[in-house]
Design an enzyme around this catalytic site. Structure first.
Site, PDB file in Angstrom:
ATOM      1  N   TYR A 295       0.860  -1.188   0.000  1.00 38.49           N
ATOM      2  CA  TYR A 295       0.000   0.000   0.000  1.00 38.49           C
ATOM      3  C   TYR A 295       0.890   1.229   0.000  1.00 38.49           C
ATOM      4  CZ  TYR A 295      -4.040   2.990   1.189  1.00 38.49           C
ATOM      5  OH  TYR A 295      -5.028   3.940   1.180  1.00 38.49           O
TER       6      TYR A 295
ATOM      7  N   ARG B 178      -6.539   2.808   3.425  1.00 42.44           N
ATOM      8  CA  ARG B 178      -7.336   1.599   3.237  1.00 42.44           C
ATOM      9  C   ARG B 178      -6.610   0.320   3.633  1.00 42.44           C
ATOM     10  NH1 ARG B 178     -12.019   2.336   0.425  1.00 42.44           N
ATOM     11  NH2 ARG B 178     -12.253   4.321  -0.670  1.00 42.44           N
TER      12      ARG B 178
ATOM     13  N   TRP C  42     -15.673  14.936   0.596  1.00 41.78           N
ATOM     14  CA  TRP C  42     -14.346  15.389   0.206  1.00 41.78           C
ATOM     15  C   TRP C  42     -14.286  15.806  -1.245  1.00 41.78           C
ATOM     16  CZ3 TRP C  42     -11.875  10.481   2.690  1.00 41.78           C
ATOM     17  CH2 TRP C  42     -11.809  10.668   4.084  1.00 41.78           C
TER      18      TRP C  42
END
Lengths: 206, 206
Positions: free
Chosen positions: B8, B14, B107
Protein backbone atom coordinates in the site's frame (compact mmCIF):
# COMPACT_ATOMS: atom_id res chain seq x y z
CA UNK A 1 -34.44 -26.05 6.45
CA UNK A 2 -34.62 -22.58 7.98
CA UNK A 3 -37.47 -20.19 7.19
CA UNK A 4 -36.25 -17.34 5.01
CA UNK A 5 -37.80 -13.94 4.43
CA UNK A 6 -36.26 -11.29 2.18
CA UNK A 7 -37.62 -7.79 2.67
CA UNK A 8 -36.93 -5.08 0.11
CA UNK A 9 -38.62 -2.65 -2.22
CA UNK A 10 -40.61 -3.88 -5.16
CA UNK A 11 -37.48 -3.56 -7.29
CA UNK A 12 -34.43 -5.58 -8.28
CA UNK A 13 -31.93 -3.06 -6.90
CA UNK A 14 -29.98 -4.24 -3.88
CA UNK A 15 -32.24 -7.24 -3.32
CA UNK A 16 -31.87 -9.04 -6.61
CA UNK A 17 -28.60 -10.86 -5.96
CA UNK A 18 -30.17 -12.58 -2.93
CA UNK A 19 -33.23 -13.50 -5.02
CA UNK A 20 -30.98 -15.01 -7.72
CA UNK A 21 -29.20 -17.08 -5.08
CA UNK A 22 -32.50 -18.44 -3.74
CA UNK A 23 -33.56 -19.22 -7.33
CA UNK A 24 -30.39 -21.08 -8.28
CA UNK A 25 -30.34 -22.99 -4.99
CA UNK A 26 -34.01 -23.86 -5.38
CA UNK A 27 -34.65 -22.72 -1.81
CA UNK A 28 -38.07 -21.29 -1.00
CA UNK A 29 -38.36 -17.92 0.73
CA UNK A 30 -40.89 -15.20 1.29
CA UNK A 31 -40.15 -12.43 -1.22
CA UNK A 32 -41.61 -9.44 0.61
CA UNK A 33 -41.79 -6.29 -1.53
CA UNK A 34 -42.49 -2.87 -0.12
CA UNK A 35 -43.83 -0.17 -2.42
CA UNK A 36 -41.68 2.97 -2.27
CA UNK A 37 -44.70 5.11 -1.48
CA UNK A 38 -45.35 3.15 1.71
CA UNK A 39 -41.76 3.40 3.00
CA UNK A 40 -40.84 3.89 5.76
CA UNK A 41 -43.22 1.34 7.25
CA UNK A 42 -43.21 -0.97 10.26
CA UNK A 43 -40.12 -2.79 8.95
CA UNK A 44 -37.93 0.27 9.39
CA UNK A 45 -37.85 -0.17 13.17
CA UNK A 46 -36.29 -3.63 12.83
CA UNK A 47 -33.70 -2.57 10.25
CA UNK A 48 -30.34 -2.51 12.04
CA UNK A 49 -29.25 0.44 9.86
CA UNK A 50 -32.64 1.84 8.99
CA UNK A 51 -32.49 0.43 5.47
CA UNK A 52 -33.56 -2.53 3.40
CA UNK A 53 -32.85 -5.20 2.18
CA UNK A 54 -33.27 -7.33 5.26
CA UNK A 55 -32.93 -11.07 5.52
CA UNK A 56 -34.83 -12.87 8.24
CA UNK A 57 -33.63 -16.39 9.00
CA UNK A 58 -35.86 -18.15 11.54
CA UNK A 59 -36.68 -14.68 12.83
CA UNK A 60 -33.06 -13.50 13.20
CA UNK A 61 -32.23 -10.38 11.21
CA UNK A 62 -29.37 -9.60 8.86
CA UNK A 63 -28.88 -6.34 6.96
CA UNK A 64 -26.54 -5.06 4.21
CA UNK A 65 -27.09 -6.52 0.75
CA UNK A 66 -23.56 -7.95 0.31
CA UNK A 67 -23.55 -9.55 3.74
CA UNK A 68 -26.92 -11.11 2.94
CA UNK A 69 -25.79 -12.40 -0.46
CA UNK A 70 -22.54 -13.78 0.93
CA UNK A 71 -24.37 -15.54 3.78
CA UNK A 72 -26.82 -17.19 1.40
CA UNK A 73 -24.02 -18.14 -1.01
CA UNK A 74 -22.11 -19.78 1.85
CA UNK A 75 -25.21 -21.63 3.05
CA UNK A 76 -26.03 -22.80 -0.47
CA UNK A 77 -22.50 -23.85 -1.44
CA UNK A 78 -21.96 -21.12 -4.02
CA UNK A 79 -19.15 -19.23 -2.31
CA UNK A 80 -15.97 -20.93 -3.50
CA UNK A 81 -14.25 -23.99 -2.12
CA UNK A 82 -11.92 -22.38 0.43
CA UNK A 83 -11.10 -19.04 2.11
CA UNK A 84 -8.91 -17.98 -0.79
CA UNK A 85 -11.61 -18.54 -3.43
CA UNK A 86 -14.13 -16.82 -1.16
CA UNK A 87 -11.78 -13.84 -0.98
CA UNK A 88 -11.33 -13.75 -4.77
CA UNK A 89 -15.13 -13.77 -5.10
CA UNK A 90 -15.39 -10.95 -2.55
CA UNK A 91 -12.83 -9.03 -4.60
CA UNK A 92 -14.90 -9.35 -7.80
CA UNK A 93 -18.12 -8.41 -6.02
CA UNK A 94 -16.47 -5.42 -4.32
CA UNK A 95 -15.31 -4.12 -7.69
CA UNK A 96 -18.95 -3.94 -8.79
CA UNK A 97 -19.54 -1.98 -5.62
CA UNK A 98 -16.90 0.46 -6.90
CA UNK A 99 -18.65 0.62 -10.28
CA UNK A 100 -21.96 1.39 -8.54
CA UNK A 101 -20.24 4.07 -6.48
CA UNK A 102 -18.92 5.65 -9.73
CA UNK A 103 -22.42 5.41 -11.21
CA UNK A 104 -24.18 7.24 -8.38
CA UNK A 105 -23.16 10.77 -9.27
CA UNK A 106 -24.07 10.64 -12.97
CA UNK A 107 -27.23 8.67 -12.20
CA UNK A 108 -28.46 11.13 -9.58
CA UNK A 109 -27.47 14.34 -11.42
CA UNK A 110 -30.54 16.32 -12.42
CA UNK A 111 -29.02 19.16 -14.47
CA UNK A 112 -29.19 17.81 -18.06
CA UNK A 113 -25.91 19.34 -19.29
CA UNK A 114 -23.94 18.21 -16.25
CA UNK A 115 -25.59 14.79 -16.43
CA UNK A 116 -24.64 14.31 -20.06
CA UNK A 117 -21.00 15.06 -19.31
CA UNK A 118 -20.92 12.83 -16.24
CA UNK A 119 -22.62 9.92 -18.03
CA UNK A 120 -20.20 10.30 -20.94
CA UNK A 121 -17.26 10.12 -18.54
CA UNK A 122 -18.69 7.08 -16.76
CA UNK A 123 -19.62 5.17 -19.90
CA UNK A 124 -16.55 6.22 -21.85
CA UNK A 125 -13.84 6.03 -19.21
CA UNK A 126 -14.42 4.75 -15.72
CA UNK A 127 -16.73 1.85 -16.58
CA UNK A 128 -14.60 0.37 -19.39
CA UNK A 129 -11.52 0.71 -17.22
CA UNK A 130 -13.05 -1.35 -14.44
CA UNK A 131 -14.67 -3.84 -16.81
CA UNK A 132 -11.29 -4.29 -18.49
CA UNK A 133 -9.80 -5.50 -15.23
CA UNK A 134 -12.71 -7.89 -14.70
CA UNK A 135 -12.42 -9.20 -18.27
CA UNK A 136 -8.77 -9.95 -17.48
CA UNK A 137 -9.58 -11.74 -14.23
CA UNK A 138 -12.07 -13.89 -16.13
CA UNK A 139 -9.52 -14.58 -18.87
CA UNK A 140 -6.90 -15.61 -16.31
CA UNK A 141 -9.35 -18.17 -14.92
CA UNK A 142 -8.67 -20.88 -17.47
CA UNK A 143 -9.33 -18.78 -20.55
CA UNK A 144 -12.63 -17.22 -19.50
CA UNK A 145 -15.12 -19.68 -20.94
CA UNK A 146 -16.17 -20.92 -17.52
CA UNK A 147 -16.74 -19.03 -14.30
CA UNK A 148 -15.06 -15.94 -12.94
CA UNK A 149 -13.65 -17.66 -9.82
CA UNK A 150 -12.92 -21.35 -9.47
CA UNK A 151 -14.55 -24.01 -11.57
CA UNK A 152 -18.19 -23.81 -10.59
CA UNK A 153 -20.95 -21.22 -10.34
CA UNK A 154 -20.52 -18.79 -7.47
CA UNK A 155 -22.30 -15.63 -6.41
CA UNK A 156 -19.57 -13.68 -8.24
CA UNK A 157 -20.95 -14.99 -11.55
CA UNK A 158 -24.49 -14.10 -10.47
CA UNK A 159 -23.21 -10.65 -9.49
CA UNK A 160 -21.67 -10.14 -12.94
CA UNK A 161 -24.91 -11.12 -14.68
CA UNK A 162 -27.02 -9.03 -12.32
CA UNK A 163 -24.88 -5.95 -12.91
CA UNK A 164 -26.02 -5.71 -16.53
CA UNK A 165 -29.52 -4.83 -15.34
CA UNK A 166 -28.37 -1.72 -13.54
CA UNK A 167 -25.58 -0.77 -15.95
CA UNK A 168 -28.24 -0.67 -18.68
CA UNK A 169 -29.58 2.40 -16.86
CA UNK A 170 -26.45 4.17 -18.12
CA UNK A 171 -25.77 2.60 -21.53
CA UNK A 172 -27.64 0.07 -23.69
CA UNK A 173 -24.93 -2.57 -24.00
CA UNK A 174 -22.46 -2.29 -21.13
CA UNK A 175 -20.44 -5.43 -21.98
CA UNK A 176 -20.30 -4.72 -25.70
CA UNK A 177 -16.50 -4.57 -25.79
CA UNK A 178 -15.95 -7.30 -23.24
CA UNK A 179 -16.70 -10.62 -24.94
CA UNK A 180 -15.69 -12.88 -22.06
CA UNK A 181 -17.88 -11.01 -19.56
CA UNK A 182 -20.72 -10.98 -22.10
CA UNK A 183 -20.30 -14.73 -22.59
CA UNK A 184 -20.45 -15.32 -18.84
CA UNK A 185 -23.64 -13.28 -18.56
CA UNK A 186 -25.20 -15.34 -21.34
CA UNK A 187 -24.22 -18.62 -19.69
CA UNK A 188 -25.61 -17.50 -16.33
CA UNK A 189 -28.89 -16.34 -17.84
CA UNK A 190 -29.27 -19.73 -19.55
CA UNK A 191 -29.04 -21.67 -16.29
CA UNK A 192 -32.59 -23.11 -16.06
CA UNK A 193 -33.34 -21.79 -12.56
CA UNK A 194 -32.05 -18.33 -13.50
CA UNK A 195 -34.00 -18.25 -16.76
CA UNK A 196 -37.14 -19.36 -14.92
CA UNK A 197 -36.73 -16.68 -12.27
CA UNK A 198 -36.05 -13.92 -14.81
CA UNK A 199 -39.17 -14.96 -16.72
CA UNK A 200 -41.45 -14.90 -13.69
CA UNK A 201 -40.05 -12.08 -11.51
CA UNK A 202 -42.07 -8.88 -11.25
CA UNK A 203 -41.06 -6.45 -13.95
CA UNK A 204 -39.77 -3.25 -12.38
CA UNK A 205 -37.89 -0.25 -13.73
CA UNK A 206 -34.91 -0.77 -11.42
CA UNK B 1 2.55 -20.44 7.83
CA UNK B 2 2.13 -18.67 4.46
CA UNK B 3 4.28 -15.69 3.52
CA UNK B 4 2.24 -12.50 3.62
CA UNK B 5 3.01 -9.19 1.95
CA UNK B 6 0.68 -6.22 2.18
CA UNK B 7 1.37 -3.51 -0.38
CA UNK B 8 0.00 0.00 0.00
CA UNK B 9 1.06 3.63 0.24
CA UNK B 10 2.92 4.94 3.25
CA UNK B 11 -0.26 5.80 5.11
CA UNK B 12 -2.98 4.16 7.20
CA UNK B 13 -5.76 4.71 4.66
CA UNK B 14 -7.34 1.60 3.24
CA UNK B 15 -4.63 -0.78 4.47
CA UNK B 16 -4.76 -0.06 8.18
CA UNK B 17 -7.67 -2.42 8.72
CA UNK B 18 -5.54 -5.34 7.44
CA UNK B 19 -2.53 -4.16 9.47
CA UNK B 20 -4.64 -4.11 12.65
CA UNK B 21 -5.83 -7.65 11.91
CA UNK B 22 -2.23 -8.89 11.42
CA UNK B 23 -1.30 -7.15 14.67
CA UNK B 24 -4.20 -8.53 16.70
CA UNK B 25 -3.50 -12.03 15.40
CA UNK B 26 0.23 -11.69 16.05
CA UNK B 27 1.02 -12.83 12.50
CA UNK B 28 4.16 -11.48 10.79
CA UNK B 29 3.95 -9.93 7.34
CA UNK B 30 5.90 -7.63 5.07
CA UNK B 31 4.35 -4.16 5.45
CA UNK B 32 5.41 -2.87 2.04
CA UNK B 33 4.85 0.89 1.60
CA UNK B 34 5.10 2.71 -1.71
CA UNK B 35 5.74 6.44 -1.68
CA UNK B 36 3.16 8.48 -3.59
CA UNK B 37 5.79 9.76 -6.02
CA UNK B 38 6.70 6.16 -6.81
CA UNK B 39 3.17 5.51 -8.08
CA UNK B 40 2.20 4.34 -10.59
CA UNK B 41 5.34 2.33 -10.89
CA UNK B 42 6.04 -1.21 -11.96
CA UNK B 43 3.94 -2.66 -9.15
CA UNK B 44 0.70 -1.37 -10.70
CA UNK B 45 0.72 -4.25 -13.18
CA UNK B 46 0.49 -6.71 -10.28
CA UNK B 47 -2.71 -5.06 -9.11
CA UNK B 48 -5.89 -6.85 -10.24
CA UNK B 49 -7.71 -3.50 -10.50
CA UNK B 50 -4.70 -1.23 -10.90
CA UNK B 51 -5.09 -0.07 -7.31
CA UNK B 52 -3.68 -0.56 -3.85
CA UNK B 53 -3.86 -2.16 -1.34
CA UNK B 54 -2.92 -5.60 -2.58
CA UNK B 55 -2.25 -8.68 -0.44
CA UNK B 56 0.24 -11.27 -1.62
CA UNK B 57 -0.09 -14.72 -0.05
CA UNK B 58 2.72 -17.03 -1.15
CA UNK B 59 2.84 -14.92 -4.30
CA UNK B 60 -0.89 -15.14 -5.11
CA UNK B 61 -2.58 -11.76 -5.30
CA UNK B 62 -5.75 -10.37 -3.73
CA UNK B 63 -7.15 -6.85 -4.12
CA UNK B 64 -9.96 -4.79 -2.51
CA UNK B 65 -9.28 -3.69 1.04
CA UNK B 66 -12.32 -5.26 2.67
CA UNK B 67 -11.91 -8.58 0.82
CA UNK B 68 -8.31 -8.59 2.08
CA UNK B 69 -9.36 -7.81 5.64
CA UNK B 70 -12.08 -10.47 5.63
CA UNK B 71 -9.69 -13.09 4.23
CA UNK B 72 -7.15 -12.41 6.95
CA UNK B 73 -9.83 -12.32 9.65
CA UNK B 74 -11.09 -15.75 8.56
CA UNK B 75 -7.58 -17.20 8.36
CA UNK B 76 -6.83 -15.93 11.87
CA UNK B 77 -10.18 -16.91 13.44
CA UNK B 78 -11.28 -13.33 13.92
CA UNK B 79 -14.44 -13.53 11.83
CA UNK B 80 -17.05 -15.18 14.03
CA UNK B 81 -17.62 -18.82 14.96
CA UNK B 82 -20.03 -19.79 12.17
CA UNK B 83 -21.63 -18.51 8.95
CA UNK B 84 -24.25 -16.48 10.82
CA UNK B 85 -21.75 -14.74 13.11
CA UNK B 86 -19.53 -14.08 10.12
CA UNK B 87 -22.48 -12.52 8.33
CA UNK B 88 -23.07 -10.24 11.32
CA UNK B 89 -19.43 -9.12 11.22
CA UNK B 90 -19.81 -8.52 7.46
CA UNK B 91 -22.91 -6.43 8.09
CA UNK B 92 -21.12 -4.23 10.62
CA UNK B 93 -18.05 -3.78 8.42
CA UNK B 94 -20.34 -2.83 5.50
CA UNK B 95 -21.73 -0.07 7.70
CA UNK B 96 -18.19 1.29 8.24
CA UNK B 97 -17.81 1.25 4.46
CA UNK B 98 -21.08 3.21 4.14
CA UNK B 99 -19.76 5.80 6.61
CA UNK B 100 -16.59 6.15 4.57
CA UNK B 101 -18.59 6.47 1.36
CA UNK B 102 -20.55 9.37 2.90
CA UNK B 103 -17.27 11.01 3.85
CA UNK B 104 -15.85 10.53 0.36
CA UNK B 105 -18.75 12.35 -1.29
CA UNK B 106 -18.02 15.21 1.10
CA UNK B 107 -14.35 15.39 0.21
CA UNK B 108 -14.98 15.34 -3.53
CA UNK B 109 -17.37 18.29 -3.44
CA UNK B 110 -15.52 21.22 -4.98
CA UNK B 111 -18.00 24.02 -4.49
CA UNK B 112 -17.08 25.55 -1.08
CA UNK B 113 -20.64 26.52 -0.14
CA UNK B 114 -22.02 23.08 -1.01
CA UNK B 115 -19.12 21.45 0.80
CA UNK B 116 -19.82 23.49 3.93
CA UNK B 117 -23.50 22.54 3.84
CA UNK B 118 -22.73 18.84 3.24
CA UNK B 119 -20.15 18.83 6.03
CA UNK B 120 -22.65 20.38 8.42
CA UNK B 121 -25.24 17.78 7.48
CA UNK B 122 -22.74 14.96 7.83
CA UNK B 123 -21.53 16.04 11.27
CA UNK B 124 -24.90 16.88 12.76
CA UNK B 125 -27.21 14.36 11.11
CA UNK B 126 -25.69 11.58 9.00
CA UNK B 127 -22.76 10.53 11.15
CA UNK B 128 -24.62 10.60 14.48
CA UNK B 129 -27.44 8.57 12.90
CA UNK B 130 -25.08 5.92 11.53
CA UNK B 131 -23.05 5.73 14.74
CA UNK B 132 -26.32 5.52 16.64
CA UNK B 133 -27.20 2.31 14.80
CA UNK B 134 -23.85 0.80 15.76
CA UNK B 135 -24.25 1.93 19.39
CA UNK B 136 -27.66 0.25 19.44
CA UNK B 137 -26.15 -3.04 18.28
CA UNK B 138 -23.65 -2.94 21.15
CA UNK B 139 -26.42 -2.10 23.59
CA UNK B 140 -28.50 -5.01 22.33
CA UNK B 141 -25.60 -7.35 23.08
CA UNK B 142 -26.44 -6.69 26.71
CA UNK B 143 -23.10 -5.99 28.27
CA UNK B 144 -20.89 -2.94 28.35
CA UNK B 145 -17.78 -5.09 28.24
CA UNK B 146 -19.02 -6.46 24.96
CA UNK B 147 -17.84 -6.84 21.42
CA UNK B 148 -19.89 -6.44 18.29
CA UNK B 149 -20.41 -10.14 17.62
CA UNK B 150 -20.24 -13.36 19.55
CA UNK B 151 -18.81 -12.06 22.81
CA UNK B 152 -15.20 -11.93 21.64
CA UNK B 153 -12.90 -9.85 19.44
CA UNK B 154 -13.61 -10.00 15.73
CA UNK B 155 -12.48 -7.96 12.75
CA UNK B 156 -15.65 -5.89 13.21
CA UNK B 157 -14.20 -4.48 16.45
CA UNK B 158 -10.84 -3.84 14.74
CA UNK B 159 -12.70 -2.11 11.91
CA UNK B 160 -14.21 0.26 14.46
CA UNK B 161 -10.70 1.15 15.65
CA UNK B 162 -9.67 1.71 12.04
CA UNK B 163 -12.58 4.00 11.26
CA UNK B 164 -11.93 5.84 14.51
CA UNK B 165 -8.40 6.63 13.23
CA UNK B 166 -10.07 8.34 10.28
CA UNK B 167 -12.93 10.04 12.15
CA UNK B 168 -10.74 11.36 14.96
CA UNK B 169 -8.86 13.40 12.34
CA UNK B 170 -11.79 14.37 10.10
CA UNK B 171 -14.58 14.72 12.70
CA UNK B 172 -13.07 14.96 16.19
CA UNK B 173 -15.41 14.18 19.04
CA UNK B 174 -17.79 12.15 16.90
CA UNK B 175 -17.92 9.35 19.47
CA UNK B 176 -18.64 11.69 22.41
CA UNK B 177 -22.31 10.75 22.51
CA UNK B 178 -21.72 7.06 21.97
CA UNK B 179 -20.24 5.67 25.20
CA UNK B 180 -20.45 2.00 24.24
CA UNK B 181 -18.63 2.58 20.93
CA UNK B 182 -16.06 4.82 22.65
CA UNK B 183 -15.55 2.17 25.33
CA UNK B 184 -15.05 -0.60 22.77
CA UNK B 185 -12.54 1.50 20.82
CA UNK B 186 -10.57 2.15 24.01
CA UNK B 187 -10.60 -1.50 25.12
CA UNK B 188 -9.47 -2.79 21.70
CA UNK B 189 -6.76 -0.14 21.36
CA UNK B 190 -5.45 -1.14 24.79
CA UNK B 191 -5.17 -4.88 24.09
CA UNK B 192 -1.41 -5.60 24.15
CA UNK B 193 -0.80 -6.49 20.49
CA UNK B 194 -2.95 -3.66 19.16
CA UNK B 195 -1.38 -1.15 21.56
CA UNK B 196 2.08 -2.29 20.51
CA UNK B 197 1.25 -1.82 16.83
CA UNK B 198 -0.31 1.61 17.36
CA UNK B 199 2.80 2.70 19.26
CA UNK B 200 5.26 1.52 16.64
CA UNK B 201 3.42 2.10 13.34
CA UNK B 202 4.74 4.88 11.09
CA UNK B 203 3.21 8.20 12.03
CA UNK B 204 1.46 9.49 8.92
CA UNK B 205 -1.16 12.27 8.54
CA UNK B 206 -3.79 9.74 7.40
Amino acid sequence: MPTYKLIYFNARGYGELARLLFAVAGVPYEDIRVERASWPNEYKAICPFGQMPLLEVDGKILAQSSAIARYLAMEFGMAGKDNWEQARIDMVVDSFGDILQDMRVPYLETDPEKKEALVKQFVGESLPKRLGYLENILKENGGGQGFIVGDSLTWADLGVANSVDYLKLMCPNPFENFPLLAGLVQRVREIPQVAAWIAKRPETAT
Amino acid sequence: MPTYKLVYFNMRGRAEFARLIFAAAGVPYEDSRIEMNGWPGEYKDHCPFGQLPVLEVDGKVLAQSIAIARYLAKEFNLAGKNNWEQALTDMIVDEFTDIMAEMKSLWFEDDPEKKEALTQKFNTETLPRLLGYLEAILKQNGSDEGFFVGGSLTWADLGLVSINDLLSVACPGSFNNFPLLAGLIKRVRETPRVAEWIAKRPNTPR
